[in-house]
Design a protein around this motif. Structure first.
Motif, PDB file in Angstrom:
ATOM      1  N   ASN A 165       0.825  -1.202   0.000  1.00 41.04           N
ATOM      2  CA  ASN A 165       0.000   0.000   0.000  1.00 41.04           C
ATOM      3  C   ASN A 165       0.865   1.261   0.000  1.00 41.04           C
ATOM      4  O   ASN A 165       0.619   2.216  -0.757  1.00 41.04           O
ATOM      5  N   LEU A 166       1.902   1.273   0.845  1.00 40.39           N
ATOM      6  CA  LEU A 166       2.802   2.423   0.909  1.00 40.39           C
ATOM      7  C   LEU A 166       3.534   2.624  -0.413  1.00 40.39           C
ATOM      8  O   LEU A 166       3.696   3.755  -0.888  1.00 40.39           O
ATOM      9  N   LEU A 167       3.956   1.520  -1.009  1.00 38.61           N
ATOM     10  CA  LEU A 167       4.707   1.592  -2.264  1.00 38.61           C
ATOM     11  C   LEU A 167       3.850   2.162  -3.390  1.00 38.61           C
ATOM     12  O   LEU A 167       4.289   3.039  -4.145  1.00 38.61           O
ATOM     13  N   VAL A 168       2.613   1.674  -3.509  1.00 37.00           N
ATOM     14  CA  VAL A 168       1.729   2.146  -4.573  1.00 37.00           C
ATOM     15  C   VAL A 168       1.357   3.610  -4.353  1.00 37.00           C
ATOM     16  O   VAL A 168       1.385   4.423  -5.293  1.00 37.00           O
ATOM     17  N   ARG A 169       1.032   3.981  -3.131  1.00 35.80           N
ATOM     18  CA  ARG A 169       0.658   5.364  -2.851  1.00 35.80           C
ATOM     19  C   ARG A 169       1.825   6.324  -3.068  1.00 35.80           C
ATOM     20  O   ARG A 169       1.626   7.490  -3.405  1.00 35.80           O
ATOM     21  N   ALA A 170       3.045   5.827  -2.909  1.00 32.97           N
ATOM     22  CA  ALA A 170       4.220   6.672  -3.104  1.00 32.97           C
ATOM     23  C   ALA A 170       4.455   7.001  -4.571  1.00 32.97           C
ATOM     24  O   ALA A 170       5.256   7.888  -4.887  1.00 32.97           O
ATOM     25  N   THR A 171       3.762   6.307  -5.491  1.00 31.10           N
ATOM     26  CA  THR A 171       3.911   6.623  -6.920  1.00 31.10           C
ATOM     27  C   THR A 171       3.091   7.844  -7.322  1.00 31.10           C
ATOM     28  O   THR A 171       3.257   8.350  -8.434  1.00 31.10           O
ATOM     29  N   ARG A 172       2.206   8.321  -6.438  1.00 31.54           N
ATOM     30  CA  ARG A 172       1.301   9.420  -6.779  1.00 31.54           C
ATOM     31  C   ARG A 172       1.879  10.754  -6.310  1.00 31.54           C
ATOM     32  O   ARG A 172       2.151  10.922  -5.114  1.00 31.54           O
ATOM     33  N   PRO A 173       2.059  11.694  -7.218  1.00 35.36           N
ATOM     34  CA  PRO A 173       2.681  12.973  -6.824  1.00 35.36           C
ATOM     35  C   PRO A 173       1.971  13.677  -5.677  1.00 35.36           C
ATOM     36  O   PRO A 173       2.626  14.315  -4.845  1.00 35.36           O
ATOM     37  N   ILE A 174       0.647  13.547  -5.591  1.00 38.02           N
ATOM     38  CA  ILE A 174      -0.106  14.273  -4.567  1.00 38.02           C
ATOM     39  C   ILE A 174       0.182  13.728  -3.175  1.00 38.02           C
ATOM     40  O   ILE A 174       0.321  14.486  -2.208  1.00 38.02           O
ATOM     41  N   THR A 175       0.287  12.392  -3.040  1.00 39.00           N
ATOM     42  CA  THR A 175       0.437  11.775  -1.720  1.00 39.00           C
ATOM     43  C   THR A 175       1.838  11.241  -1.458  1.00 39.00           C
ATOM     44  O   THR A 175       2.115  10.785  -0.360  1.00 39.00           O
ATOM     45  N   SER A 176       2.735  11.311  -2.440  1.00 37.34           N
ATOM     46  CA  SER A 176       4.052  10.701  -2.275  1.00 37.34           C
ATOM     47  C   SER A 176       4.926  11.481  -1.293  1.00 37.34           C
ATOM     48  O   SER A 176       5.003  12.709  -1.359  1.00 37.34           O
ATOM     49  N   PRO A 177       5.602  10.757  -0.397  1.00 39.41           N
ATOM     50  CA  PRO A 177       6.553  11.425   0.504  1.00 39.41           C
ATOM     51  C   PRO A 177       7.936  11.597  -0.134  1.00 39.41           C
ATOM     52  O   PRO A 177       8.853  12.111   0.513  1.00 39.41           O
ATOM     53  N   VAL A 178       8.081  11.169  -1.394  1.00 43.13           N
ATOM     54  CA  VAL A 178       9.382  11.171  -2.054  1.00 43.13           C
ATOM     55  C   VAL A 178       9.455  12.336  -3.035  1.00 43.13           C
ATOM     56  O   VAL A 178       8.589  12.485  -3.905  1.00 43.13           O
ATOM     57  N   ALA A 179      10.501  13.139  -2.933  1.00 47.10           N
ATOM     58  CA  ALA A 179      10.597  14.378  -3.721  1.00 47.10           C
ATOM     59  C   ALA A 179      10.687  14.096  -5.224  1.00 47.10           C
ATOM     60  O   ALA A 179      10.067  14.811  -6.024  1.00 47.10           O
ATOM     61  N   PHE A 180      11.452  13.075  -5.634  1.00 48.15           N
ATOM     62  CA  PHE A 180      11.649  12.867  -7.076  1.00 48.15           C
ATOM     63  C   PHE A 180      10.355  12.452  -7.773  1.00 48.15           C
ATOM     64  O   PHE A 180      10.201  12.666  -8.970  1.00 48.15           O
ATOM     65  N   VAL A 181       9.403  11.870  -7.040  1.00 49.18           N
ATOM     66  CA  VAL A 181       8.115  11.517  -7.638  1.00 49.18           C
ATOM     67  C   VAL A 181       7.364  12.793  -8.014  1.00 49.18           C
ATOM     68  O   VAL A 181       6.781  12.888  -9.102  1.00 49.18           O
ATOM     69  N   LYS A 182       7.381  13.775  -7.148  1.00 46.71           N
ATOM     70  CA  LYS A 182       6.713  15.044  -7.446  1.00 46.71           C
ATOM     71  C   LYS A 182       7.360  15.743  -8.638  1.00 46.71           C
ATOM     72  O   LYS A 182       6.700  16.471  -9.383  1.00 46.71           O
ATOM     73  N   GLU A 183       8.647  15.504  -8.851  1.00 51.17           N
ATOM     74  CA  GLU A 183       9.359  16.157  -9.949  1.00 51.17           C
ATOM     75  C   GLU A 183       9.156  15.440 -11.275  1.00 51.17           C
ATOM     76  O   GLU A 183       8.997  16.093 -12.313  1.00 51.17           O
ATOM     77  N   TYR A 184       9.153  14.104 -11.241  1.00 47.90           N
ATOM     78  CA  TYR A 184       9.193  13.346 -12.485  1.00 47.90           C
ATOM     79  C   TYR A 184       7.871  12.695 -12.900  1.00 47.90           C
ATOM     80  O   TYR A 184       7.699  12.357 -14.066  1.00 47.90           O
ATOM     81  N   VAL A 185       6.952  12.489 -11.966  1.00 40.84           N
ATOM     82  CA  VAL A 185       5.759  11.686 -12.262  1.00 40.84           C
ATOM     83  C   VAL A 185       4.532  12.582 -12.407  1.00 40.84           C
ATOM     84  O   VAL A 185       4.271  13.451 -11.566  1.00 40.84           O
ATOM     85  N   ARG A 186       3.777  12.363 -13.490  1.00 39.72           N
ATOM     86  CA  ARG A 186       2.517  13.096 -13.694  1.00 39.72           C
ATOM     87  C   ARG A 186       1.348  12.366 -13.059  1.00 39.72           C
ATOM     88  O   ARG A 186       0.497  12.972 -12.421  1.00 39.72           O
TER      89      ARG A 186
END
Length: 332
Positions: free
Chosen positions: A235-256
């Protein structure tokens, strides 16, 4: 089948299945593993690779080794939805003279369907498979027709950079359980292919499983256990792929767009299938992490920054696996 002996007898057929497929397919162990996982999990697979890597041969060999009804659909730019699903034809009862419409089933009515070069047909025709893939049925002229069980679509596609290809719509991509990439064979594998395919000797593939066996195995996959901590990790892994809910900075930069809930379901089911394929009745963290790539690579949409920096979805998954830590009870 519910007895221990029945389950063991069923599982004993899986190595024989690999052996039969191996008579024709040289190497490609990872690809074969992912195809079998998709089949056991009851989903559908998308197999991508350049022409000439035996994608079609792999599916044909799988059908021969499972004794299942097999149909091949060659996707072309002029293919119509009725060429896939079937159509009604007008017939006449010679006894009464009455006319009536009869539904003639299309090639999708089989246990194993090869959708060959699926991205060479326009999206309208590609979409004809959506109901079949999700609901395992076909609706035509207001009537619903169930598809045979098991029902497994393995679609092949050429890389989208090649001429004459249409990108698959995101809604259809999401319905493929795994996105499997097939690479060129190694030097030794290619040498074995050249030696084994240019003579007169032909290998005979014998059925190792029946359609009924596959249905039982698909049911057994769902009985494989997975700990609540691993479900939380998925669940954490899948949710981390979403820019809105991701706690990881590079997801917000690279993922639409990130993966939806179907990705978590796919990751758990395929991890269960991988465990069963290896004779285990419990999912490990390795099962989940290994399958994160083919589960997520087609469910993550990268943006312009990613393209500019040469970042693809596999890179995103690698970094996510490093960033999202396993819950501590799993590590102990």
């Amino acid at each position: 089948m519910n007895t221990e002996e029945g389950i063991n007898n069923l599982l004993a057929k899986l190595p024989a299945l690999r052996t039969e497929i191996g008579k024709i397919i040289v190497g490609q162990e990872k690809v074969l593993d992912e195809v079998l996982i998709t089949l056991l999990a009851g989903g559908h697979g998308l197999l991508e690779g350049v022409p000439g890597l035996a994608k079609t041969l792999l599916v044909r060999t799988l059908a021969s080794a499972t004794d299942c009804a097999f149909r091949r659909i060659q996707f072309t730019p002029d293919l119509m939805p009725t060429d896939i699903l079937g159509t009604e034809i007008l017939e006449e009862d010679h006894a009464t003279g009455k006319r009536f419409f009869k539904f003639n089933e299309g090639p999708v009515f089989a246990n194993i369907v090869l959708a060959d070069e699926i991205n060479r047909t326009p999206p309208k025709t590609q979409a004809a498979l959506l109901e079949a893939m999700q609901e395992f049925e076909v609706t035509y002229a207001g009537k619903t027709y169930p598809l045979p069980q098991p029902f497994f679509i393995l679609a092949t596609q050429n890389p989208i950079e090649q001429a004459g290809t249409y990108p698959l719509p995101e809604a259809q991509l999401d319905r493929f359980l795994l996105y499997i990439r097939i690479q060129y064979p190694t030097e030794q594998e290619e040498l074995a292919i050249l030696t084994g395919t240019t003579g007169n000797h032909q290998h005979q593939v014998n059925p190792a499983l029946t359609a009924a066996d596959l249905v039982q195995l698909q049911q057994l996959v769902r009985d494989v256990s997975i700990s609540p901590d691993l479900v939380e990790y998925v669940n954490l892994l899948v949710r981390a792929t979403r820019p809105i809910t991701s706690p990881v900075a590079f997801v917000k930069e690279y993922v639409r767009w990130g993966a939806g809930p179907r990705a978590g379901q796919a990751l758990i089911l395929t991890a269960k299938a991988r465990a069963l394929l290896r004779g285990r009745f419990a999912v490990t963290a390795q099962d989940v992490q290994t399958l994160a790539y083919p589960v997520l690579r087609h469910r993550i949409v990268t943006g312009f920054n990613a393209e500019a920096d040469g970042v693809d979805t596999d890179w995103v998954v690698t970094e996510l696996l490093a960033a999202i830590k396993l819950p501590s009870p799993i590590l102990r």
